[in-house]
Design a protein around this motif. Structure first.
Motif, mmCIF file in Angstrom:
data_model
loop_
_atom_site.group_PDB
_atom_site.id
_atom_site.type_symbol
_atom_site.label_atom_id
_atom_site.label_comp_id
_atom_site.label_asym_id
_atom_site.label_seq_id
_atom_site.Cartn_x
_atom_site.Cartn_y
_atom_site.Cartn_z
ATOM 1 N N PHE A 66 0.844 -1.188 0.000
ATOM 2 C CA PHE A 66 0.000 0.000 0.000
ATOM 3 C C PHE A 66 0.883 1.242 0.000
ATOM 4 O O PHE A 66 1.992 1.214 0.527
ATOM 5 C CB PHE A 66 -0.881 0.026 1.255
ATOM 6 N N THR A 67 0.358 2.322 -0.553
ATOM 7 C CA THR A 67 1.030 3.613 -0.523
ATOM 8 C C THR A 67 0.057 4.640 0.036
ATOM 9 O O THR A 67 -1.094 4.683 -0.381
ATOM 10 C CB THR A 67 1.469 4.051 -1.941
ATOM 11 N N ILE A 68 0.524 5.425 0.949
ATOM 12 C CA ILE A 68 -0.253 6.559 1.434
ATOM 13 C C ILE A 68 0.491 7.780 0.932
ATOM 14 O O ILE A 68 1.536 8.164 1.467
ATOM 15 C CB ILE A 68 -0.389 6.544 2.967
ATOM 16 N N ALA A 69 -0.023 8.373 -0.146
ATOM 17 C CA ALA A 69 0.669 9.457 -0.847
ATOM 18 C C ALA A 69 0.290 10.825 -0.280
ATOM 19 O O ALA A 69 -0.861 11.065 0.078
ATOM 20 C CB ALA A 69 0.338 9.400 -2.335
ATOM 21 N N TYR A 70 1.268 11.693 -0.231
ATOM 22 C CA TYR A 70 1.108 13.084 0.202
ATOM 23 C C TYR A 70 1.587 13.965 -0.959
ATOM 24 O O TYR A 70 2.734 14.430 -0.953
ATOM 25 C CB TYR A 70 1.930 13.361 1.458
ATOM 26 N N PRO A 71 0.739 14.195 -1.971
ATOM 27 C CA PRO A 71 1.166 14.929 -3.161
ATOM 28 C C PRO A 71 1.669 16.345 -2.861
ATOM 29 O O PRO A 71 2.605 16.805 -3.509
ATOM 30 C CB PRO A 71 -0.084 14.976 -4.034
ATOM 31 N N GLU A 72 1.081 17.012 -1.890
ATOM 32 C CA GLU A 72 1.503 18.383 -1.559
ATOM 33 C C GLU A 72 2.947 18.411 -1.061
ATOM 34 O O GLU A 72 3.649 19.392 -1.254
ATOM 35 C CB GLU A 72 0.580 18.981 -0.495
ATOM 36 N N MET A 73 3.371 17.334 -0.402
ATOM 37 C CA MET A 73 4.721 17.261 0.156
ATOM 38 C C MET A 73 5.680 16.508 -0.753
ATOM 39 O O MET A 73 6.853 16.372 -0.428
ATOM 40 C CB MET A 73 4.682 16.563 1.517
ATOM 41 N N LYS A 74 5.152 15.960 -1.823
ATOM 42 C CA LYS A 74 5.948 15.122 -2.728
ATOM 43 C C LYS A 74 6.607 13.986 -1.962
ATOM 44 O O LYS A 74 7.796 13.722 -2.080
ATOM 45 C CB LYS A 74 6.981 15.962 -3.476
ATOM 46 N N GLY A 75 5.791 13.315 -1.148
ATOM 47 C CA GLY A 75 6.277 12.211 -0.351
ATOM 48 C C GLY A 75 5.212 11.151 -0.180
ATOM 49 O O GLY A 75 4.061 11.334 -0.591
ATOM 50 N N ALA A 76 5.606 10.030 0.431
ATOM 51 C CA ALA A 76 4.673 8.924 0.625
ATOM 52 C C ALA A 76 5.159 8.012 1.744
ATOM 53 O O ALA A 76 6.350 7.955 2.051
ATOM 54 C CB ALA A 76 4.514 8.126 -0.661
ATOM 55 N N ILE A 77 4.189 7.322 2.336
ATOM 56 C CA ILE A 77 4.485 6.243 3.272
ATOM 57 C C ILE A 77 4.166 4.954 2.528
ATOM 58 O O ILE A 77 3.058 4.767 2.039
ATOM 59 C CB ILE A 77 3.624 6.333 4.545
ATOM 60 N N PHE A 78 5.162 4.087 2.392
ATOM 61 C CA PHE A 78 4.987 2.803 1.715
ATOM 62 C C PHE A 78 4.830 1.715 2.776
ATOM 63 O O PHE A 78 5.638 1.617 3.692
ATOM 64 C CB PHE A 78 6.188 2.500 0.819
#
Length: 185
Positions: A66-78
């Motif tokens: 699963f990916t929890i994406a944070y587009p505003e921060m250009k980051g993600a939790i995988f």
């Protein structure tokens, strides 16, 4: 009239000379990044559920990734899920090894244990300080059936000072995931 012109000229010259300060170099400015506090939503799978920040966008990559994406921060939790099958020691060992592989670029790695006997959630959060590829990693398990790992990555070249506010924000969200995690039977 001439005296007045001379006086005004002298005053102008005096004000220009006296108001002239030596130039002082200014320190480099730093942007203060603040991120809104999101409301919680629930992500439910066949094996577990947890609450996550609604400002993020969860994506199911496969049955166990699963990916929890944070587009505003250009980051993600995988996130990656595995069943425990008499291999718990190896899963923990591999998870710790992956966390400490960042030691070459990291200034420090802080390991924070997590124990929640009520919900049978045990594990550790690794805060990686410095210019490493991932600023946070974790693993949690019930020690008999379930094992979940997670990592934070940004879609940019690691510069710890620049991404520190976003890394701290995502690390707080990871804590929220760990604290609200519930295993399914």
């Amino acid at each position: 009239m001439k005296l007045r012109e001379v006086f005004c000229g002298a005053m102008m010259l005096f004000s220009v000379i006296s108001c002239h300060d030596e130039p002082i170099p200014k320190p480099k400015a730093k942007i203060r990044l603040e991120y809104p506090q999101g409301k919680l939503a629930e992500l439910e799978t066949n094996n577990f559920s947890f609450k996550y920040n609604q400002l993020a966008k969860p994506e199911v990559n496969s049955e166990n990734a699963f990916t929890i994406a944070y587009p505003e921060m250009k980051g993600a939790i995988f996130l990656s899920y595995k069943k425990v099958d008499h291999n718990l020691d190896q899963l923990i060992k591999d998870s710790k090894r992956l966390s400490y592989e960042h030691a070459a670029k990291a200034d420090n790695i802080v390991e924070q244990p997590f124990v929640n006997p009520k919900d049978k959630v045990y594990g550790a959060l690794f805060e990686v300080q410095g210019n490493a590829a991932s600023q946070s990693q974790f693993f949690v398990t019930d020690s008999t059936e379930h094992f979940l790992t997670g990592s934070v990555y940004f879609y940019t070249k690691p510069n710890y000072d620049s991404i520190l506010p976003a890394a701290a924000y995502l690390q707080n969200d990871i804590r929220g995931i760990i604290e609200t995690l519930k295993w399914k039977d």
